[in-house]
Design an enzyme around this catalytic site. Structure first.
Site, PDB file in Angstrom:
ATOM      1  CB  SER A 108      -0.955  -0.049   1.203  1.00  0.00           C
ATOM      2  OG  SER A 108      -1.992   0.871   1.087  1.00  0.00           O
ATOM      3  CG  PHE A 109       1.952   5.355   2.579  1.00  0.00           C
ATOM      4  CD1 PHE A 109       1.730   6.499   1.830  1.00  0.00           C
ATOM      5  CD2 PHE A 109       2.942   5.384   3.551  1.00  0.00           C
ATOM      6  CE1 PHE A 109       2.478   7.648   2.043  1.00  0.00           C
ATOM      7  CE2 PHE A 109       3.689   6.523   3.776  1.00  0.00           C
ATOM      8  CZ  PHE A 109       3.455   7.661   3.021  1.00  0.00           C
TER       9      PHE A 109
END
Length: 314
Positions: A108-109
Site C-alpha cells: 500500500s503506502f
C-alpha cells in the site's frame, strides 16, 4: 523476547535519526541478501509478521516503522509528514544498516514510498515487490482535489498542534472496534497484531503510538503527472513484481479517472519493462499478505530467488 514475538524474528532494531529513532524488526540470515519491508499507512512493521516466516529464510528481512508509526519516534514539532521525508527515511535506514543494494517489499503506502525511492536511487534497488499498490499515484482530472488535500493537511496539523490534548486512553476492545470499522479488509486477528505494536499500556488502558498529525494518506503523497511516471519507469534498473488482490486497492477505485490512471501505469510498466515486469493477481483483499499470506508467499519467494541478472536501462 515477548510471548507475542513473531515466528523467526531474530531482533528488534532501533536506528538513530536526527529526531529520535526509527524502529524495525529483523528476520532471517544476517549474511543473506537484504530485503526492506515497508508497511501501509497507519500500519506498522508487524503487518509482515505472518508473511515473512513463509519466505526463504536465507534472506535478511528488515521491516521498519515509518516515522510517527509503530515504535518509531514522531517528527519534531512543526515538521510535516510528506512523501519525500518518508523516502529520506529509507535512505537513512539503509545507510545505518550499511546496505549498498537491496530489495524492497512494500504494501500500500509503503509501496508508493518504496517506488519513489526506487526511481530516485535506482542503482540501490535490486528488486521491487508491490503488494496491492500502484508504483505512483497519478494526477486525476479532479485537479481541485489535489489542492484540497494540501489545504486539509496544513489545517489538520495546525489544529492538532493548537489543541495540545493529552493522548486518549482506550480499552483494547474499543481500539479494535475503531480499527476494524475504518479498515473493513482487516480481520480481528490482524487488527490485534497491529495494535500490539501500535499501542502503549498505561495505568487505565491503552494509548495509540502513532503521531496524531498523521490523518489521511492523500495529505502526505505527491501526485505525479503521466509524463513523469513514464520517465521514471524508463529509469528502472531492476525487476518489478506487482501483486494485485482481487478485492483490493485496484478493485476499490470507483472513479473512472482513477481506474484509467491505474491502467495507464500498469500498461506503461508492461510495455517499458517487458520481461522485467511481473503482474500477478491473487484471491483476497487489500491486506491479503496479513490475512491470507499463503496466497502471496510462494509468488514472492520465487521472485526473490530468481538470480538472472538485469541489464541497466540507460
Amino acid at each position: 523476547m515477548s510471548e507475542n514475538a513473531a515466528p523467526g524474528l531474530i531482533s528488534e532494531l532501533k536506528l538513530a535519526v536526527p529526531w529520535g529513532h526509527i524502529a524495525a524488526k529483523a528476520w532471517g540470515s544476517l549474511q543473506g541478501p537484504p530485503v526492506l519491508c515497508l508497511h501501509g499507512w497507519l500500519d506498522n512493521a508487524s503487518s509482515f509478521d505472518r508473511l515473512i516466516p513463509l519466505l526463504p529464510q536465507d534472506f535478511y528481512y528488515v521491516a521498519m516503522d515509518f516515522g510517527g508509526h509503530g515504535l518509531s519516534s514522531h517528527y519534531s514539532p512543526g515538521v510535516p509528514y510528506y512523501l519525500q521525508t518518508f523516502v529520506s527515511e529509507i535512505r537513512r535506514v539503509v545507510a545505518a544498516l550499511k546496505w549498498n543494494r537491496f530489495s524492497i517489499l512494500g504494501h500500500s503506502f509503503g509501496g508508493v514510498v518504496g517506488g519513489m525511492f526506487f526511481c530516485t536511487f535506482p542503482e540501490m534497488v535490486d528488486k521491487l515487490i508491490l503488494l496491492d499498490t500502484p508504483l505512483f499515484l497519478l494526477e486525476s482530472d479532479e485537479m481541485e482535489n489535489l489542492l484540497t488535500y494540501k489545504r486539509r493537511a496544513i489545517e489538520h496539523v495546525l489544529q492538532v498542534e493548537a489543541s495540545q490534548e493529552p493522548s486518549h486512553v482506550f480499552s483494547l476492545k474499543q481500539l479494535l472496534q475503531r480499527l476494524l470499522k475504518s479498515n473493513s479488509h482487516l480481520s480481528e486477528e490482524c487488527g490485534e497484531l497491529l495494535l500490539q505494536r501500535g499501542t502503549t499500556k498505561v495505568a487505565t488502558g491503552l494509548v495509540l503510538n502513532r503521531d496524531q498529525r498523521l490523518a489521511w494518506a492523500e495529505n502526505s503523497i505527491d501526485f505525479i503527472s503521466r509524463e513523469l511516471c513514464a520517465h521514471s519507469i524508463r529509469k528502472l534498473q531492476a525487476h518489478v513484481l506487482l501483486i494485485k488482490a482481487v478485492h483490493g486497492y485496484f478493485d476499490s477505485r470507483q472513479n473512472y479517472s482513477e481506474k484509467e490512471s491505474l491502467s495507464f501505469m500498469i500498461d506503461t510498466m508492461k510495455s517499458t519493462l517487458k520481461e522485467q515486469f511481473q503482474f500477478v493477481e491473487v484471491p483476497g483483499n487489500h491486506c491479503v499478505h496479513m490475512s491470507e499470506p499463503q496466497h502471496v508467499a510462494s509468488i514472492i519467494s520465487s521472485f526473490l530467488q530468481c538470480t538472472h541478472m538485469l541489464p541497466a536501462q540507460l
